[in-house]
Design a protein around this motif. Structure first.
Motif, PDB file in Angstrom:
ATOM      1  N   ASP A  40     -10.578  14.166   6.355  1.00 47.44           N
ATOM      2  CA  ASP A  40      -9.206  13.086   6.843  1.00 47.44           C
ATOM      3  C   ASP A  40      -7.750  13.818   6.984  1.00 47.44           C
ATOM      4  O   ASP A  40      -7.305  13.199   7.639  1.00 47.44           O
ATOM      5  N   ARG A  74       1.239  -1.057  -0.361  1.00 50.15           N
ATOM      6  CA  ARG A  74       0.292   0.006   0.129  1.00 50.15           C
ATOM      7  C   ARG A  74       0.874   1.117  -0.196  1.00 50.15           C
ATOM      8  O   ARG A  74       1.469   0.842   0.771  1.00 50.15           O
ATOM      9  N   GLN A  75       0.493   2.098  -0.426  1.00 47.61           N
ATOM     10  CA  GLN A  75       0.959   3.777  -1.063  1.00 47.61           C
ATOM     11  C   GLN A  75       0.676   4.334   0.751  1.00 47.61           C
ATOM     12  O   GLN A  75      -0.146   3.929   0.821  1.00 47.61           O
ATOM     13  N   ARG A  76       1.566   5.713   0.720  1.00 49.66           N
ATOM     14  CA  ARG A  76       1.741   6.460   2.200  1.00 49.66           C
ATOM     15  C   ARG A  76       0.120   6.844   1.735  1.00 49.66           C
ATOM     16  O   ARG A  76      -0.137   7.359   0.581  1.00 49.66           O
ATOM     17  N   TRP A  77      -0.770   6.666   2.810  1.00 49.20           N
ATOM     18  CA  TRP A  77      -2.136   8.047   2.741  1.00 49.20           C
ATOM     19  C   TRP A  77      -2.012   9.315   3.182  1.00 49.20           C
ATOM     20  O   TRP A  77      -1.305   9.693   3.730  1.00 49.20           O
TER      21      TRP A  77
END
Length: 157
Positions: free
Chosen positions: A12, A2-5
């Motif tokens: 958010d 997963r990529q950084r959120w």
């Protein structure tokens, strides 16, 4: 992988700030537990076992040696050494299970309970004092939030 959120909305951003606060709180808990280890002259695993027993006792649950091994992610041999060490120091007792004659349970001794609360009492007082500025509804929201985080982190949710 997963990529950084990356936060993309005001919601958010609030979630990110909340996660940062959770990490800061976790760091403060680590610091406090480090102090407790020193105060009680125990290693991290021994203290974690006592904390687990206190939590399970408050829930009215019996704790087996296997449950300790699973919770601490340690081997059966390491669990036996831990239980021997904490029994010898007077912090734990091994007893027959109340309903299964073949099984044993591990319980805190009165010495452990008194020792833990003697060292932890001042810290608990400061935590209670920090809550005085919150309404009952706000505290209920915190309780719900922390319960949800416990489930999320345990992988049971």
């Amino acid at each position: 992988m997963r990529q950084r959120w990356v936060p993309e909305s005001p919601r958010d951003e609030l979630v990110m700030e909340t996660m940062k606060s959770v990490r800061a709180f976790s760091d403060a808990m680590d610091h406090m537990h480090g102090g407790l280890r020193g105060d009680m002259d125990m290693n991290a695993t021994d203290l974690a076992a006592l904390r687990m027993l206190i939590m399970r006792e408050q829930r009215g649950e019996w704790v087996s040696p296997h449950a300790i091994a699973t919770h601490l992610a340690i081997s059966t041999a390491s669990t036996t050494k831990l239980l021997d060490r904490l029994t010898a120091s007077g912090h734990l007792e091994r007893r027959p299970h109340p309903s299964d004659r073949r099984a044993r349970v591990v319980v805190l001794s009165e010495l452990a309970r008194a020792d833990f609360y003697r060292h932890f009492g001042e810290r608990m007082l400061r935590m209670r004092q920090a809550m005085t500025g919150y309404s009952d509804d706000e505290l209920r929201a915190v309780v719900r939030f922390l319960a949800d985080m416990e489930v999320a982190l345990s992988g049971e949710g």
